[in-house]
Scaffold this motif. Structure first.
Motif, PDB file in Angstrom:
ATOM      1  N   HIS A  19      38.647  37.931  42.145  1.00 35.09           N
ATOM      2  CA  HIS A  19      39.374  38.474  43.295  1.00 35.09           C
ATOM      3  C   HIS A  19      40.665  39.137  42.831  1.00 35.09           C
ATOM      4  O   HIS A  19      41.381  38.596  41.993  1.00 35.09           O
ATOM      5  N   SER A  20      40.972  40.329  43.378  1.00 32.79           N
ATOM      6  CA  SER A  20      42.193  41.048  43.011  1.00 32.79           C
ATOM      7  C   SER A  20      42.916  41.541  44.260  1.00 32.79           C
ATOM      8  O   SER A  20      42.282  41.861  45.267  1.00 32.79           O
ATOM      9  N   PHE A  21      44.235  41.617  44.162  1.00 37.27           N
ATOM     10  CA  PHE A  21      45.049  42.214  45.223  1.00 37.27           C
ATOM     11  C   PHE A  21      46.372  42.662  44.615  1.00 37.27           C
ATOM     12  O   PHE A  21      46.684  42.344  43.456  1.00 37.27           O
ATOM     13  N   THR A  22      47.149  43.416  45.391  1.00 34.78           N
ATOM     14  CA  THR A  22      48.440  43.894  44.915  1.00 34.78           C
ATOM     15  C   THR A  22      49.571  43.277  45.727  1.00 34.78           C
ATOM     16  O   THR A  22      49.418  43.001  46.923  1.00 34.78           O
ATOM     17  N   LEU A  23      50.707  43.083  45.075  1.00 31.96           N
ATOM     18  CA  LEU A  23      51.911  42.605  45.731  1.00 31.96           C
ATOM     19  C   LEU A  23      52.706  43.794  46.264  1.00 31.96           C
ATOM     20  O   LEU A  23      52.415  44.944  45.922  1.00 31.96           O
ATOM     21  N   PRO A  24      53.716  43.560  47.095  1.00 34.16           N
ATOM     22  CA  PRO A  24      54.502  44.676  47.614  1.00 34.16           C
ATOM     23  C   PRO A  24      55.146  45.559  46.538  1.00 34.16           C
ATOM     24  O   PRO A  24      55.418  46.734  46.789  1.00 34.16           O
ATOM     25  N   ASP A  25      55.390  45.018  45.335  1.00 35.17           N
ATOM     26  CA  ASP A  25      55.949  45.844  44.259  1.00 35.17           C
ATOM     27  C   ASP A  25      54.855  46.474  43.406  1.00 35.17           C
ATOM     28  O   ASP A  25      55.120  46.979  42.315  1.00 35.17           O
ATOM     29  N   ASN A  26      53.605  46.445  43.911  1.00 34.75           N
ATOM     30  CA  ASN A  26      52.427  47.036  43.258  1.00 34.75           C
ATOM     31  C   ASN A  26      51.928  46.254  42.048  1.00 34.75           C
ATOM     32  O   ASN A  26      51.054  46.740  41.322  1.00 34.75           O
ATOM     33  N   THR A  27      52.448  45.063  41.808  1.00 34.53           N
ATOM     34  CA  THR A  27      51.915  44.224  40.742  1.00 34.53           C
ATOM     35  C   THR A  27      50.491  43.802  41.087  1.00 34.53           C
ATOM     36  O   THR A  27      50.222  43.325  42.197  1.00 34.53           O
ATOM     37  N   LEU A  28      49.583  43.963  40.133  1.00 27.98           N
ATOM     38  CA  LEU A  28      48.193  43.562  40.333  1.00 27.98           C
ATOM     39  C   LEU A  28      48.042  42.072  40.020  1.00 27.98           C
ATOM     40  O   LEU A  28      48.497  41.593  38.976  1.00 27.98           O
ATOM     41  N   VAL A  29      47.416  41.337  40.929  1.00 25.01           N
ATOM     42  CA  VAL A  29      47.137  39.916  40.737  1.00 25.01           C
ATOM     43  C   VAL A  29      45.622  39.733  40.798  1.00 25.01           C
ATOM     44  O   VAL A  29      44.971  40.181  41.738  1.00 25.01           O
ATOM     45  N   ARG A  30      45.076  39.067  39.783  1.00 26.86           N
ATOM     46  CA  ARG A  30      43.639  38.805  39.747  1.00 26.86           C
ATOM     47  C   ARG A  30      43.426  37.321  39.506  1.00 26.86           C
ATOM     48  O   ARG A  30      44.133  36.707  38.690  1.00 26.86           O
ATOM     49  N   SER A  31      42.468  36.753  40.206  1.00 26.36           N
ATOM     50  CA  SER A  31      42.150  35.344  39.992  1.00 26.36           C
ATOM     51  C   SER A  31      40.642  35.169  39.909  1.00 26.36           C
ATOM     52  O   SER A  31      39.878  35.925  40.511  1.00 26.36           O
ATOM     53  N   LEU A  37      37.981  25.403  38.597  1.00 28.39           N
ATOM     54  CA  LEU A  37      39.049  25.940  37.759  1.00 28.39           C
ATOM     55  C   LEU A  37      39.455  27.312  38.288  1.00 28.39           C
ATOM     56  O   LEU A  37      38.625  28.222  38.384  1.00 28.39           O
ATOM     57  N   ILE A  38      40.730  27.459  38.622  1.00 26.54           N
ATOM     58  CA  ILE A  38      41.271  28.739  39.078  1.00 26.54           C
ATOM     59  C   ILE A  38      42.192  29.288  37.994  1.00 26.54           C
ATOM     60  O   ILE A  38      43.126  28.597  37.562  1.00 26.54           O
ATOM     61  N   GLN A  39      41.928  30.498  37.553  1.00 26.64           N
ATOM     62  CA  GLN A  39      42.765  31.143  36.544  1.00 26.64           C
ATOM     63  C   GLN A  39      43.343  32.421  37.134  1.00 26.64           C
ATOM     64  O   GLN A  39      42.656  33.163  37.840  1.00 26.64           O
ATOM     65  N   VAL A  40      44.615  32.680  36.829  1.00 28.60           N
ATOM     66  CA  VAL A  40      45.322  33.815  37.412  1.00 28.60           C
ATOM     67  C   VAL A  40      45.776  34.759  36.309  1.00 28.60           C
ATOM     68  O   VAL A  40      46.359  34.331  35.301  1.00 28.60           O
ATOM     69  N   TYR A  41      45.512  36.050  36.524  1.00 33.90           N
ATOM     70  CA  TYR A  41      45.877  37.107  35.583  1.00 33.90           C
ATOM     71  C   TYR A  41      46.848  38.059  36.297  1.00 33.90           C
ATOM     72  O   TYR A  41      46.676  38.354  37.478  1.00 33.90           O
ATOM     73  N   LEU A  42      47.847  38.543  35.582  1.00 30.66           N
ATOM     74  CA  LEU A  42      48.827  39.446  36.164  1.00 30.66           C
ATOM     75  C   LEU A  42      48.920  40.733  35.366  1.00 30.66           C
ATOM     76  O   LEU A  42      48.803  40.720  34.124  1.00 30.66           O
ATOM     77  N   LYS A  43      49.114  41.833  36.080  1.00 34.30           N
ATOM     78  CA  LYS A  43      49.403  43.136  35.468  1.00 34.30           C
ATOM     79  C   LYS A  43      48.335  43.535  34.451  1.00 34.30           C
ATOM     80  O   LYS A  43      48.634  43.953  33.323  1.00 34.30           O
TER      81      LYS A  43
END
Length: 392
Positions: A19-31, A37-43
């Motif tokens: 799953h991916s989405f963007t934050l208000p500052d356009n940072t990409l967040v993927r999990s 097990l939940i893993q989170v990837y940024l940028k």
């Protein structure tokens, strides 16, 4: 006529395993999620910055001091593992985590991270989490979903409310109380001095909406912006919108309406955008000095109200309507922590009324008379909103 006063059912969003989405500052967040097990990837990182792992330890999640021991519920904890992590990135990781855990109000968390002391202080001082009585170490916490959605600990550049007042670089306290006064045709009341509105054209609110996979923004309407004005005038002059708003007229009427809104400290109009494309127009107001405060009565100093029109046919439909309505209420609750109730007063004969009952966790208080319409009085309470609103 008997009006249905309840019927809201929260529809939880179920995130895909990747799953991916963007934050208000356009940072990409993927999990990603696999076997709990939940893993989170940024940028666009190839390695996860945070892992939330299932743990054998359980903590009590039913309210301490309220629920009897024979009714107490405990839930398995989640182990937070990461290398050194900035607070901004930790908040982004929490966002991805809560999107996947939206049906729970509190979740046990155990910190296993090099800067655990810093993260612990951040979580407990912002109210994102607390140390429960049955913890065995100070690094065993309960995460609070409602605190997260109230903007607790949110980095300024990533906060859904993009025009914080006062700005956190100046003050972390709410706008101070100073008594003010409004006298008008339908209003005669004391009320708190209101903070200045952001400049026309400023982004007020920004949030990725998972159900439609697009970014929603509210922009303070700028009548000098041809796109803003022309779309606003076209919407108000359409047959469908005019049924509810009754503001059809020449450009001079529309310019006066928007100029009056800009000059009035108690109300702010904004353009609704989906992925930068204009979709509708909304308003947020402080209702103590609004005509509604006169004709309903009993409203608090910081209670607020909203209005909405969706002008573009392509942006109508249940999911988008629910997202915009929910986000307007969210923005109201975020812009002042003293706001306890956000109200609405649509015309009683509009077909939208049943949808407002079904799509928002608000109460139908009663019908009442304005000089220009018979209206339905809706009240949406802060605690209920952050417990049940469709924010994910």
């Amino acid at each position: 006529m008997t009006t249905k006063t309840s019927g809201y059912i929260r529809e939880a969003y179920v995130a895909p395993l990747d799953h991916s989405f963007t934050l208000p500052d356009n940072t990409l967040v993927r999990s990603t999620e696999s076997d709990g097990l939940i893993q989170v990837y940024l940028k666009s990182s190839s390695e996860p910055v945070v892992s939330f792992e299932p743990h054998s330890r359980s903590l009590r999640t039913s309210p301490h001091g309220i629920v009897n021991n024979d009714r107490a519920v405990s839930s398995p904890a989640v182990l937070l593992k990461a290398s050194q992590l900035s607070l901004d990135d930790f908040w982004a990781a929490l966002y991805a985590f809560w999107v996947r855990q939206s049906e729970k109000e509190v979740i046990p968390l155990i910190l296993d991270i090099p800067n655990a002391d810093e993260i612990l202080t951040y979580l407990t001082s912002t109210g994102l989490a607390f140390t429960p009585p049955d913890s065995q170490t100070r690094f065993e916490l309960l995460l609070i979903r409602a605190s997260f959605w109230q903007g607790a600990g949110a980095p300024v550049k990533r906060h859904w409310l993009q025009t914080l007042v006062p700005h956190p670089s100046v003050s972390t306290t709410p706008f101070p109380f100073f008594q003010s006064f409004t006298r008008g045709e339908h209003v005669l009341t004391t009320h708190p001095l209101r903070p200045p509105k952001p400049a026309p054209g400023s982004v007020i609110y920004s949030r990725f909406i998972f159900t439609v996979n697009e970014h929603l923004r509210f922009i303070h309407i700028d009548a000098n912006n041809p796109t803003h004005f022309e779309t606003y005038a076209r919407w108000q002059n359409s047959d469908r919108v005019n049924v509810g708003w009754r503001e059809r007229g020449p450009d001079e009427k529309h310019r006066k309406y928007l100029a009056d809104r800009l000059a009035d400290p108690h109300i702010m109009g904004f353009i609704v955008e989906w992925n930068d494309e204009p979709a509708g127009y909304g308003e947020m107001s402080w209702v103590k000095e609004d005509p509604m405060g006169t004709y309903v009565g009993g409203l608090g100093d910081y209670d607020q109200g909203t209005h909405l029109l969706i002008g573009e046919e392509k942006f109508r439909g249940r999911q988008r309507f629910t997202a915009v309505m929910t986000s307007m209420k969210h923005a109201c609750f975020l812009r002042d922590p003293r706001t306890e109730v956000v109200v609405g007063e649509p015309r009683a004969d509009l077909p939208i009324v049943p949808r407002l009952i079904a799509y928002l966790p608000q109460e139908l208080n009663r019908e009442f008379e304005f000089p220009h319409k018979r209206a339905v009085y809706f009240t949406l309470r802060r605690e209920r909103f952050f417990q049940a609103a469709m924010l994910d």
